[in-house]
Design an enzyme around this catalytic site. Structure first.
Site, PDB file in Angstrom:
ATOM      1  N   ASP A  10      42.981  36.032  34.320  1.00 44.13           N
ATOM      2  CA  ASP A  10      43.834  35.264  33.409  1.00 44.13           C
ATOM      3  C   ASP A  10      45.309  35.299  33.802  1.00 44.13           C
ATOM      4  OD1 ASP A  10      41.545  34.708  31.904  1.00 44.13           O
ATOM      5  OD2 ASP A  10      41.816  36.495  30.669  1.00 44.13           O
ATOM      6  N   LYS A  55      45.741  31.388  37.419  1.00 48.85           N
ATOM      7  CA  LYS A  55      45.213  30.776  38.662  1.00 48.85           C
ATOM      8  C   LYS A  55      45.016  29.279  38.489  1.00 48.85           C
ATOM      9  CE  LYS A  55      41.769  33.652  38.297  1.00 48.85           C
ATOM     10  NZ  LYS A  55      42.257  34.591  37.264  1.00 48.85           N
ATOM     11  N   GLY A  57      37.783  31.326  32.904  1.00 45.73           N
ATOM     12  CA  GLY A  57      38.339  30.265  32.058  1.00 45.73           C
ATOM     13  C   GLY A  57      39.699  29.939  32.631  1.00 45.73           C
ATOM     14  N   HIS A  58      39.812  28.795  33.270  1.00 47.89           N
ATOM     15  CA  HIS A  58      41.064  28.416  33.930  1.00 47.89           C
ATOM     16  C   HIS A  58      41.703  27.263  33.169  1.00 47.89           C
ATOM     17  CE1 HIS A  58      39.556  30.271  37.972  1.00 47.89           C
ATOM     18  NE2 HIS A  58      39.596  31.126  36.970  1.00 47.89           N
ATOM     19  N   GLN A  84      38.473  35.483  38.226  1.00 44.13           N
ATOM     20  CA  GLN A  84      38.677  36.876  37.837  1.00 44.13           C
ATOM     21  C   GLN A  84      39.925  37.440  38.545  1.00 44.13           C
ATOM     22  OE1 GLN A  84      35.040  36.004  38.605  1.00 44.13           O
ATOM     23  NE2 GLN A  84      35.384  35.359  36.524  1.00 44.13           N
TER      24      GLN A  84
HETATM   25  P1  GDP Z   1      43.409  31.951  34.838  1.00 46.36           P
HETATM   26  O1  GDP Z   1      42.101  32.427  34.358  1.00 46.36           O
HETATM   27  O2  GDP Z   1      44.030  32.853  35.855  1.00 46.36           O
HETATM   28  O3  GDP Z   1      43.399  30.523  35.295  1.00 46.36           O
HETATM   29  O4  GDP Z   1      44.391  32.012  33.572  1.00 46.36           O
HETATM   30  P2  GDP Z   1      44.031  31.479  32.078  1.00 46.36           P
HETATM   31  O5  GDP Z   1      44.080  30.008  32.120  1.00 46.36           O
HETATM   32  O6  GDP Z   1      42.835  32.140  31.559  1.00 46.36           O
HETATM   33  O7  GDP Z   1      45.250  32.101  31.273  1.00 46.36           O
HETATM   34  C1  GDP Z   1      46.558  31.792  31.572  1.00 46.36           C
HETATM   35  C2  GDP Z   1      47.189  31.085  30.371  1.00 46.36           C
HETATM   36  O8  GDP Z   1      48.574  30.995  30.570  1.00 46.36           O
HETATM   37  C3  GDP Z   1      46.734  29.647  30.191  1.00 46.36           C
HETATM   38  O9  GDP Z   1      46.739  29.345  28.828  1.00 46.36           O
HETATM   39  C4  GDP Z   1      47.806  28.832  30.921  1.00 46.36           C
HETATM   40  O10 GDP Z   1      47.935  27.521  30.413  1.00 46.36           O
HETATM   41  C5  GDP Z   1      49.010  29.639  30.616  1.00 46.36           C
HETATM   42  N1  GDP Z   1      50.070  29.669  31.610  1.00 46.36           N
HETATM   43  C6  GDP Z   1      49.993  29.682  32.959  1.00 46.36           C
HETATM   44  N2  GDP Z   1      51.225  29.862  33.499  1.00 46.36           N
HETATM   45  C7  GDP Z   1      52.083  29.962  32.461  1.00 46.36           C
HETATM   46  C8  GDP Z   1      53.490  30.210  32.354  1.00 46.36           C
HETATM   47  O11 GDP Z   1      54.197  30.389  33.340  1.00 46.36           O
HETATM   48  N3  GDP Z   1      54.010  30.273  31.092  1.00 46.36           N
HETATM   49  C9  GDP Z   1      53.259  30.111  29.973  1.00 46.36           C
HETATM   50  N4  GDP Z   1      53.851  30.184  28.806  1.00 46.36           N
HETATM   51  N5  GDP Z   1      51.941  29.885  30.038  1.00 46.36           N
HETATM   52  C10 GDP Z   1      51.355  29.839  31.259  1.00 46.36           C
HETATM   53  P1  IMO Z   2      39.385  34.314  34.953  1.00 45.38           P
HETATM   54  O1  IMO Z   2      38.865  33.614  36.176  1.00 45.38           O
HETATM   55  C1  IMO Z   2      39.561  37.909  32.495  1.00 45.38           C
HETATM   56  C2  IMO Z   2      36.004  40.467  32.458  1.00 45.38           C
HETATM   57  C3  IMO Z   2      35.234  40.526  31.145  1.00 45.38           C
HETATM   58  C4  IMO Z   2      34.685  41.929  31.226  1.00 45.38           C
HETATM   59  C5  IMO Z   2      34.364  42.097  32.701  1.00 45.38           C
HETATM   60  C6  IMO Z   2      32.907  41.842  33.058  1.00 45.38           C
HETATM   61  O2  IMO Z   2      39.566  33.436  33.777  1.00 45.38           O
HETATM   62  O3  IMO Z   2      40.576  35.147  35.293  1.00 45.38           O
HETATM   63  P2  IMO Z   2      31.447  39.644  33.219  1.00 45.38           P
HETATM   64  O4  IMO Z   2      31.088  38.642  32.182  1.00 45.38           O
HETATM   65  O5  IMO Z   2      32.137  39.079  34.411  1.00 45.38           O
HETATM   66  O6  IMO Z   2      30.284  40.520  33.623  1.00 45.38           O
HETATM   67  O7  IMO Z   2      32.477  40.616  32.476  1.00 45.38           O
HETATM   68  O8  IMO Z   2      35.182  41.168  33.392  1.00 45.38           O
HETATM   69  N1  IMO Z   2      36.214  39.109  32.987  1.00 45.38           N
HETATM   70  C7  IMO Z   2      37.379  38.461  32.929  1.00 45.38           C
HETATM   71  N2  IMO Z   2      38.557  38.800  32.358  1.00 45.38           N
HETATM   72  N3  IMO Z   2      39.456  36.753  33.169  1.00 45.38           N
HETATM   73  C8  IMO Z   2      38.288  36.399  33.772  1.00 45.38           C
HETATM   74  O9  IMO Z   2      38.185  35.297  34.540  1.00 45.38           O
HETATM   75  C9  IMO Z   2      37.179  37.258  33.626  1.00 45.38           C
HETATM   76  N4  IMO Z   2      35.902  37.214  34.070  1.00 45.38           N
HETATM   77  C10 IMO Z   2      35.336  38.348  33.681  1.00 45.38           C
HETATM   78  O10 IMO Z   2      36.072  40.348  30.048  1.00 45.38           O
HETATM   79  O11 IMO Z   2      35.693  42.865  30.904  1.00 45.38           O
HETATM   80 MG    MG Z   3      41.096  32.862  32.573  1.00 43.72          MG
END
Ligand code: GDP
Ligand code: IMO
Ligand code: MG
Length: 427
Positions: free
Chosen positions: A13, A16, A40-41, A223
């Protein structure tokens, strides 16, 4: 033209999806190389806000070929749902390709994920319940069913008969659960196969041809490094490797073809699920970051644990990935914080250590050694030049750069594509 790997450098999270979307606007191909719908991207761009779990984040850039690589584990029901949502919003899916070697998540994987978590009791990992662990375990145990297998119904059925008998024995005899029906699964998956057939193909050649033709290819990580089965906080992690090295194996290209490895770091730390987190803030400050950052999981909606930036973990992440540069995201979330700290070392049994320990029991005993830095007021989300950041924010970024000993190429100051500061070339 380069091959750029975009890698989660902390516990996932990190942003990416945002970075891939931004780079995909000019890339020809995006390959997701690991994980499944545990990812979840989130992408925010002129087309709107999207939460992608399986489809590569490049799908929102017209003309970009999006490959779901051999390193992924794909749950077809979720993929089809995601594809329907995307096409319903006018997104063209004709560039989507699914590796015939990608493993398929079956209903028994999801059942077993939940049963295993329940059986772990107080030691539960806090998985996403999506069947990821059991699916990658089957891949290694040579019990997996792959996307290509779905295309030949007779072979698929034969394989399913074999594997399901074994899985049902475990579900019923070990966990006391209910056996799954062969016919139901077979029918359901034939339906999936019919819809997915046009997208399933050999993909390594596509990737090689793109690189040979001088196209720009992104490897989209899922991840984060600290969830890696080798280098993460094992066993509290995931089951496929999020590392740059896995980018080559999971996309089907040689490591020497990767020209740049961008480590995505949040400006602080967060983690979903259980496991050690040395800089975790289990207090008002942690709540403040969570609320300002709306730190709730994209996949499960769970509250993310939040804490200070951890440079011990960051240096380790850099070592095992070899980042050529860093993208620092969510700097804007720290606007107006009452105070700021960065962890520069750990205290373990009264001594300072600078290495990230392998064992979770040791990690649990590590206390962060924190350095205080001046906070800034902001807002900074309108800034587009590193020099225009408030002096305190510049100092914060400089300090992270210095501690990881790797240049920052991108600073993200908001979720939208354009809320980005490009500091230097990525390649
Ligand atoms: P990922 O799994 O690495 O793709 O990250 P996620 O999408 O799960 O979580 C990142 C969250 O931060 C998402 O809601 C993005 O829209 C948001 N985001 C990404 N970069 C920024 C930033 O620089 N500032 C803010 N406020 N939100 C951001
Ligand atoms: P993105 O790509 C954050 C965490 C789960 C749990 C552990 C194992 O959005 O960054 P799993 O279901 O993979 O066996 O769970 O890994 N986890 C993540 N945490 N971002 C993710 O993906 C994750 N994918 C798995 O919360 O702790
Ligand atoms: Mg994510």
């Amino acid at each position: 033209m380069p091959v750029i790997a975009v890698i989660g450098a902390q516990w996932g999270d990190e942003g990416k999806g945002k970075v891939v979307d931004m780079l995909a606007a000019r890339a020809d191909m995006v390959v997701r190389f690991s994980g499944g719908d545990n990812a979840g991207h989130t992408v925010v761009n002129p087309l709107g806000k999207f939460a992608l779990t399986l489809v590569p984040s490049g799908i929102l850039s017209p003309g970009t070929v999006c490959v779901m690589g051999n390193g992924m584990a794909i749950y077809p029901a979720m993929l089809l749902e995601e594809m329907d949502v995307l096409s319903g919003r006018g997104i063209d899916l004709s560039g989507l390709r699914i590796s015939d070697r990608a493993n398929i998540i079956m209903p028994y994987h999801r059942t077993l994920d939940r049963l295993e978590e329940k059986a772990r009791g107080g030691e539960a990992i806090g998985t996403t319940g999506r069947g990821i662990g059991p699916a990658f375990a089957d891949k290694a145990a040579r019990l997996g069913i792959r996307a290509g297998d779905l295309l030949t119904p007779e072979n698929f059925r034969e394989r399913l008969v074999q594997v399901l008998e074994y899985k049902n024995a475990i579900i019923t005899k070990v966990f006391g659960g209910d056996a799954l029906s062969l016919d139901e699964i077979y029918r359901e998956y034939l339906g999936f196969a019919k819809r997915l057939r046009p997208y399933i193909c050999e993909t390594t050649r596509l990737v090689a041809e793109a690189i040979d033709a001088g196209q720009e290819v992104l490897l989209e990580g899922a991840q984060g490094t600290l969830l890696d089965p080798d280098f993460g906080t094992y066993p509290f992690g995931t089951s496929s490797s999020p590392l740059a090295g896995a980018g080559a194996a999971g996309a089907g290209l040689g490591p020497l073809r990767i020209n740049a490895v961008v480590g995505i770091f949040k400006s602080y730390c967060s983690r979903v699920g259980a496991g050690p987190f040395p800089t975790e803030l289990d207090d008002e400050m942690g709540r403040l970051i969570r609320e300002r950052g709306a730190e709730f999981g994209t996949v499960t909606g769970r509250a993310r644990r939040c804490g200070w930036f951890d440079s011990v973990a960051a240096r380790f992440s850099n070592r095992v990935n070899g980042f050529s540069s860093i993208a620092l995201t969510r700097l804007d979330i720290l606007d107006g914080m009452p105070s700021l700290r960065i962890c520069t070392g750990y205290e373990l049994d009264g001594k300072r250590i600078d290495e990230f320990p392998a064992g979770v029991h040791t990690l649990d005993r590590c206390r962060p050694i924190l350095e205080e830095l001046p906070a800034w007021q902001g807002p900074i989300s309108g800034v587009r030049d590193r020099d225009d950041l408030p002096a305190e924010a510049r100092r914060y970024v400089d300090r992270i750069e210095e501690l990881i000993d790797t240049p920052v190429s991108i600073i993200s100051v908001g979720a939208a594509r354009e809320q980005t500061i490009i500091c230097r070339s990525i390649v």
